[in-house]
Write a protein that holds these residues in place. Structure first.
Motif, short mmCIF file in Angstrom:
data_model
loop_
_atom_site.label_atom_id
_atom_site.label_comp_id
_atom_site.label_asym_id
_atom_site.label_seq_id
_atom_site.Cartn_x
_atom_site.Cartn_y
_atom_site.Cartn_z
N ASP A 24 0.82 -1.22 0.00
CA ASP A 24 0.00 0.00 0.00
C ASP A 24 0.85 1.27 0.00
OD1 ASP A 24 0.74 -0.35 2.68
OD2 ASP A 24 -1.13 0.46 3.47
N LEU A 127 10.74 1.93 3.81
CA LEU A 127 10.24 2.09 5.17
C LEU A 127 8.87 1.41 5.21
CD1 LEU A 127 10.81 3.57 7.90
CD2 LEU A 127 9.52 5.49 6.98
N VAL A 129 5.87 -0.48 7.92
CA VAL A 129 5.38 -0.87 9.24
C VAL A 129 4.15 -1.76 9.06
CG1 VAL A 129 4.38 -0.01 11.42
CG2 VAL A 129 6.39 1.11 10.44
N GLY A 135 0.91 4.10 13.22
CA GLY A 135 0.42 5.24 14.00
C GLY A 135 0.93 5.26 15.43
N LYS A 136 1.97 4.44 15.73
CA LYS A 136 2.51 4.39 17.10
C LYS A 136 3.95 4.91 17.16
CE LYS A 136 0.07 -0.01 17.93
NZ LYS A 136 -1.09 0.44 18.67
N GLY A 137 4.40 5.54 16.07
CA GLY A 137 5.75 6.12 16.09
C GLY A 137 6.86 5.15 15.73
N ALA A 139 7.75 3.99 12.70
CA ALA A 139 8.49 4.50 11.54
C ALA A 139 9.46 5.60 11.99
CB ALA A 139 7.54 5.02 10.48
N LYS A 140 9.00 6.45 12.88
CA LYS A 140 9.85 7.56 13.36
C LYS A 140 11.10 7.01 14.07
CE LYS A 140 9.63 11.97 15.66
NZ LYS A 140 8.80 13.00 16.23
N PHE A 166 3.02 10.18 4.92
CA PHE A 166 3.39 9.77 6.28
C PHE A 166 4.91 9.70 6.45
CE2 PHE A 166 -0.78 7.23 5.79
CZ PHE A 166 -1.53 8.38 5.97
N ARG A 169 6.16 13.17 6.73
CA ARG A 169 5.96 13.76 8.06
C ARG A 169 7.03 13.31 9.03
NH1 ARG A 169 -0.50 14.08 8.82
NH2 ARG A 169 -0.10 13.86 11.04
N1 ACO Z 1 -3.44 8.62 8.78
C1 ACO Z 1 -2.97 9.82 9.14
N2 ACO Z 1 -1.71 10.04 9.61
C2 ACO Z 1 -0.90 8.95 9.71
C3 ACO Z 1 -1.34 7.66 9.37
C4 ACO Z 1 -2.66 7.51 8.88
N3 ACO Z 1 -3.15 6.32 8.47
N4 ACO Z 1 -0.29 6.80 9.56
C5 ACO Z 1 0.74 7.54 10.03
N5 ACO Z 1 0.37 8.83 10.10
C6 ACO Z 1 1.18 9.96 10.51
C7 ACO Z 1 1.48 9.96 11.99
O1 ACO Z 1 0.48 10.62 12.72
C8 ACO Z 1 2.80 10.68 12.04
O2 ACO Z 1 2.65 12.07 11.84
P1 ACO Z 1 2.83 13.10 13.06
O3 ACO Z 1 4.24 12.88 13.58
O4 ACO Z 1 2.64 14.41 12.42
O5 ACO Z 1 1.81 12.70 14.07
C9 ACO Z 1 3.49 10.16 10.79
O6 ACO Z 1 2.46 9.82 9.88
C10 ACO Z 1 4.35 8.94 11.02
O7 ACO Z 1 3.84 8.16 12.04
P2 ACO Z 1 4.49 6.82 12.54
O8 ACO Z 1 3.58 6.23 13.57
O9 ACO Z 1 5.93 6.98 12.91
O10 ACO Z 1 4.43 5.96 11.20
P3 ACO Z 1 4.02 4.42 11.11
O11 ACO Z 1 4.81 3.64 12.09
O12 ACO Z 1 2.56 4.30 11.11
O13 ACO Z 1 4.59 4.06 9.63
C11 ACO Z 1 4.62 4.13 7.26
C12 ACO Z 1 4.41 4.94 8.53
C13 ACO Z 1 5.97 3.42 7.29
C14 ACO Z 1 4.60 5.07 6.06
C15 ACO Z 1 3.46 3.08 7.14
O14 ACO Z 1 2.25 3.77 6.97
C16 ACO Z 1 3.63 2.08 6.00
O15 ACO Z 1 4.33 1.07 6.14
N6 ACO Z 1 3.01 2.36 4.84
C17 ACO Z 1 3.08 1.49 3.67
C18 ACO Z 1 4.44 1.58 2.99
C19 ACO Z 1 4.85 3.01 2.73
O16 ACO Z 1 4.10 3.82 2.22
N7 ACO Z 1 6.11 3.33 3.09
C20 ACO Z 1 6.71 4.65 2.89
C21 ACO Z 1 7.09 4.86 1.47
S1 ACO Z 1 8.52 5.92 1.29
C22 ACO Z 1 9.82 4.89 1.58
O17 ACO Z 1 9.69 3.69 1.68
C23 ACO Z 1 11.17 5.44 1.73
#
Ligand code: ACO
Length: 216
Positions: A24, A127, A129, A135-137, A139-140, A166, A169
């Motif tokens: 996704d 990256l 998760v 949404g639990k930090g 990735a950060k 995301f 961010r």
């Molecule tokens: N809706 C709204 N905001 C969101 C959501 C969501 N579904 N998911 C994460 N966020 C926001 C968080 O609130 C946070 O922002 P903030 O610091 O302003 O509050 C930020 O995005 C990151 O939050 P984390 O909890 O650290 O991220 P998470 O552990 O959920 O992982 C990730 C984010 C890796 C992008 C995950 O959604 C994922 O695996 N997605 C599918 C693969 C993908 O798109 N990877 C990134 C592509 S780029 C690359 O790979 C280099």
């Protein structure tokens, strides 16, 4: 959550995690290169060679032993991007070209190696998760640990091709800046056609960078 390096014994498990949780990613979701739960040879070749470089980090749920997330990190050397563009000519997959063509061509135009007078750049390439831990930090934390590893390994610049709002961010919150942004809806291919129809909030692909203070 426990964080640590990804050893060779975990590579297959990481690939399985990515089959379930990376499809996704916004560009993939749009062009359909990899389908959830299925092998995806072209991307997995890229993933495996990055894992073999030895800079990747994972998060493990200590209660279940399950992989909660991964950051696949690798080194880009001056000239690698040109080679990748050349190699892409022998790949038939249109979907692969729609994803990696955008990334490689944008990086080619940007030429960070010339701009910063560097021979190598630390790249956070993938990256991901697990959807139930998002949404639990996580990735950060993976991002932050990747930055520390880059500094400890002597790199002066860290880069991420952030295709998702995301990941952007997270990168912004860690002080990364945008070197180049491409608006998906405005991008046209060489035939003048729009090829990316990506759902909000993922409006842009951004090449994001941070200058580091290398420890070695
Ligand atoms: N809706 C709204 N905001 C969101 C959501 C969501 N579904 N998911 C994460 N966020 C926001 C968080 O609130 C946070 O922002 P903030 O610091 O302003 O509050 C930020 O995005 C990151 O939050 P984390 O909890 O650290 O991220 P998470 O552990 O959920 O992982 C990730 C984010 C890796 C992008 C995950 O959604 C994922 O695996 N997605 C599918 C693969 C993908 O798109 N990877 C990134 C592509 S780029 C690359 O790979 C280099």
């Amino acid at each position: 959550m426990e964080f640590g390096p990804i050893s060779a014994g975990k590579f297959e498990e990481v690939i399985e995690h990515l089959r379930q949780h990376f499809p996704d990613e916004p560009l993939n979701e749009c062009v359909g290169l990899c389908k959830t739960g299925e092998p995806c040879e072209l991307l997995e070749h890229h993933d495996m060679s990055t894992l073999e470089e030895g800079f990747s980090i994972m998060a493990i749920d200590p209660k279940t032993g399950e992989i909660a997330g991964v950051a696949l990190n690798g080194i880009s050397n001056r000239g690698d991007n040109e080679l990748a563009i050349e190699e892409m000519k022998s790949i038939d997959s249109i979907q692969y070209k729609q994803i990696f063509g955008l990334l490689y061509n944008t990086n080619q135009e940007l030429d960070l190696f010339a701009k910063y007078n560097l021979e190598k750049i630390f790249e956070l390439r993938i990256l991901s998760v697990n959807s139930k831990y998002r949404g639990k930090g996580i990735a950060k934390e993976l991002f932050l640990r990747s930055e520390i590893l880059a500094e400890e390994s002597g790199f002066k610049l860290m880069k991420v091709d952030a295709t998702s709002r995301f990941s952007q961010r997270v990168a912004e919150s860690l002080g990364m800046s945008t070197a180049k942004a491409v608006k998906y809806s405005e991008f046209k291919d060489e035939k003048g056609q729009s090829i990316y129809s990506i759902q909000p909030p993922h409006e842009y692909y951004k090449v994001m960078i941070k200058e580091l203070s290398p420890k070695n």
